[in-house]
Motif scaffolding. Structure first.
Motif, PDB file in Angstrom:
ATOM      1  N   GLY A  30      36.076  54.491  39.028  1.00  0.00           N
ATOM      2  CA  GLY A  30      34.918  53.790  39.572  1.00  0.00           C
ATOM      3  C   GLY A  30      35.010  52.285  39.488  1.00  0.00           C
ATOM      4  O   GLY A  30      34.084  51.591  39.902  1.00  0.00           O
ATOM      5  N   GLU A  31      36.129  51.775  38.967  1.00  0.00           N
ATOM      6  CA  GLU A  31      36.270  50.334  38.775  1.00  0.00           C
ATOM      7  C   GLU A  31      37.412  49.774  39.627  1.00  0.00           C
ATOM      8  O   GLU A  31      38.282  50.512  40.098  1.00  0.00           O
ATOM      9  N   VAL A  90      32.642  39.619  45.706  1.00  0.00           N
ATOM     10  CA  VAL A  90      31.765  38.797  44.880  1.00  0.00           C
ATOM     11  C   VAL A  90      30.755  39.726  44.230  1.00  0.00           C
ATOM     12  O   VAL A  90      30.397  40.767  44.786  1.00  0.00           O
ATOM     13  N   GLY A  91      30.290  39.371  43.035  1.00  0.00           N
ATOM     14  CA  GLY A  91      29.309  40.228  42.376  1.00  0.00           C
ATOM     15  C   GLY A  91      28.790  39.625  41.091  1.00  0.00           C
ATOM     16  O   GLY A  91      29.321  38.632  40.573  1.00  0.00           O
ATOM     17  N   ARG A  92      27.724  40.249  40.612  1.00  0.00           N
ATOM     18  CA  ARG A  92      27.160  39.902  39.300  1.00  0.00           C
ATOM     19  C   ARG A  92      27.532  41.025  38.346  1.00  0.00           C
ATOM     20  O   ARG A  92      27.193  42.195  38.576  1.00  0.00           O
ATOM     21  N   LEU A  93      28.211  40.693  37.270  1.00  0.00           N
ATOM     22  CA  LEU A  93      28.646  41.683  36.297  1.00  0.00           C
ATOM     23  C   LEU A  93      27.549  41.922  35.264  1.00  0.00           C
ATOM     24  O   LEU A  93      26.899  40.985  34.814  1.00  0.00           O
ATOM     25  N   PRO A 106      32.857  47.391  37.866  1.00  0.00           N
ATOM     26  CA  PRO A 106      32.445  48.574  38.614  1.00  0.00           C
ATOM     27  C   PRO A 106      32.393  48.253  40.100  1.00  0.00           C
ATOM     28  O   PRO A 106      31.792  47.249  40.511  1.00  0.00           O
ATOM     29  N   GLY A 107      32.995  49.107  40.905  1.00  0.00           N
ATOM     30  CA  GLY A 107      32.981  48.876  42.339  1.00  0.00           C
ATOM     31  C   GLY A 107      31.581  48.801  42.908  1.00  0.00           C
ATOM     32  O   GLY A 107      31.334  48.088  43.887  1.00  0.00           O
ATOM     33  N   ALA A 108      30.648  49.524  42.281  1.00  0.00           N
ATOM     34  CA  ALA A 108      29.277  49.571  42.789  1.00  0.00           C
ATOM     35  C   ALA A 108      28.564  48.239  42.673  1.00  0.00           C
ATOM     36  O   ALA A 108      27.509  48.048  43.295  1.00  0.00           O
TER      37      ALA A 108
END
Length: 309
Positions: A30-31, A90-93, A106-108
């Motif tokens: 999932g990552e 891009v994302g917020r972890l 996580p890909g989500a």
């Protein structure tokens, strides 16, 4: 294989930040493994580093800093779908970790990065942009024709709040010091109040429909700003709670932003459309992160600062 990280092993002042060489992680199910182009500094990280957030945002030490991430997919974990090596994301972890050469994510939590800006700039978007989106649209319910006061428009979140409120069609009244005045006007503010010249509430000629507060306030200033909101209006604060009198007919709330990939996707679309600009005031190498924390705590940062491994 080793990589560089910026970590804390104890809580304290900026000197507790260490630059460690650690094994490069491998993504789990999932990552994906992201090669970090940049993270960005958020003032909340200084509070976390000092140990001030342990009551409601506890972290285990050692802890790698960096909630915002922009980069390219370097490796895909087993069973993770929807990604190709080389994808720009891009994302917020949730657990931070982006102040490093690589980070497992996580890909989500990741979305395609803006297509028309460098990844090093895109890192400014997730945390501050999501906070602004939710304050303006979800909680502030800002719509065309309203008068909106953005208190603290010169900060990283404030720049996004100003742009989104203007995008919604509001008349935007923004507070900023001389250092941020021109940037706030570029973001679309119709009127700018110099908060260093006197009480903000005294500079308002008419009531506002919505107060979006982004800065700590004294109880006197909070009460004065609350009184400037018309009956039926709204107050949303990400800093000091601003409570109107019980009989004022004003809805008030204190908010904490949450991760939401749908909101982040919408923000990316606005960036690509040229509607929302990424206001980067400075970029620093990873090994300057402690100095960035010191600058922030001295009140010497405007807009967003990106950190490049």
């Amino acid at each position: 294989m080793k990589m560089k990280t910026a970590r804390i092993h104890a809580f304290g002042d900026a000197s507790v930040i260490r630059y460690d060489d650690v094994p490069r992680p491998r993504p789990c199910s999932g990552e994906v493994l992201v090669r970090v182009a940049a993270t960005s500094f958020n003032p909340t990280e200084a509070a976390l580093r000092a140990g001030l957030l342990q009551a409601f945002l506890p972290v285990d030490l050692s802890f790698t800093l960096g909630w915002d991430v922009a980069g390219t997919v370097a490796e895909i974990g087993p069973g993770t779908e929807g990604f190709t090596v080389g994808d720009r994301v891009v994302g917020r972890l949730e657990g931070a970790g982006a102040a490093a050469d690589y980070v497992r994510a996580p890909g989500a939590l990741l979305v395609p990065a803006p297509a028309f800006v460098p990844l090093t700039r895109a890192a400014a978007l997730p945390v501050a942009g999501l906070t602004a989106w939710q304050e303006v649209f979800e909680h502030g319910k800002v719509v065309a024709g309203q008068r909106v006061l953005v208190n603290g428009a010169g900060g990283g979140v404030g720049g996004f709040v100003t742009q989104l409120a203007k995008h919604a069609g509001a008349e935007v009244i923004a507070t900023a010091g001389a250092r941020s005045d021109q940037a706030v006007r570029r973001h679309g503010a119709d009127h700018v109040i110099d908060y260093t010249a006197g009480p903000v509430a005294d500079a308002l000629d008419d009531p506002v429909d919505t107060l979006l507060n982004l800065v700590p306030l004294t109880s006197r200033d909070a009460a004065a700003l609350a009184a400037a909101v018309r009956p039926g209006g709204r107050i949303v604060s990400i800093a000091t709670p601003v409570e109107p009198p019980a009989d004022a007919g004003v809805r008030a709330m204190h908010m904490v932003a949450r991760n939401d990939v749908a909101h982040l996707t919408a923000l990316v679309e606005l960036v690509d459309a040229g509607t929302v600009a990424l206001d980067i005031s400075a970029s620093h190498p990873l090994t300057d992160l402690a100095d960035v924390h010191r600058l922030s705590e001295a009140g010497r940062i405007r807009g967003k600062v990106v950190i490049i491994p």
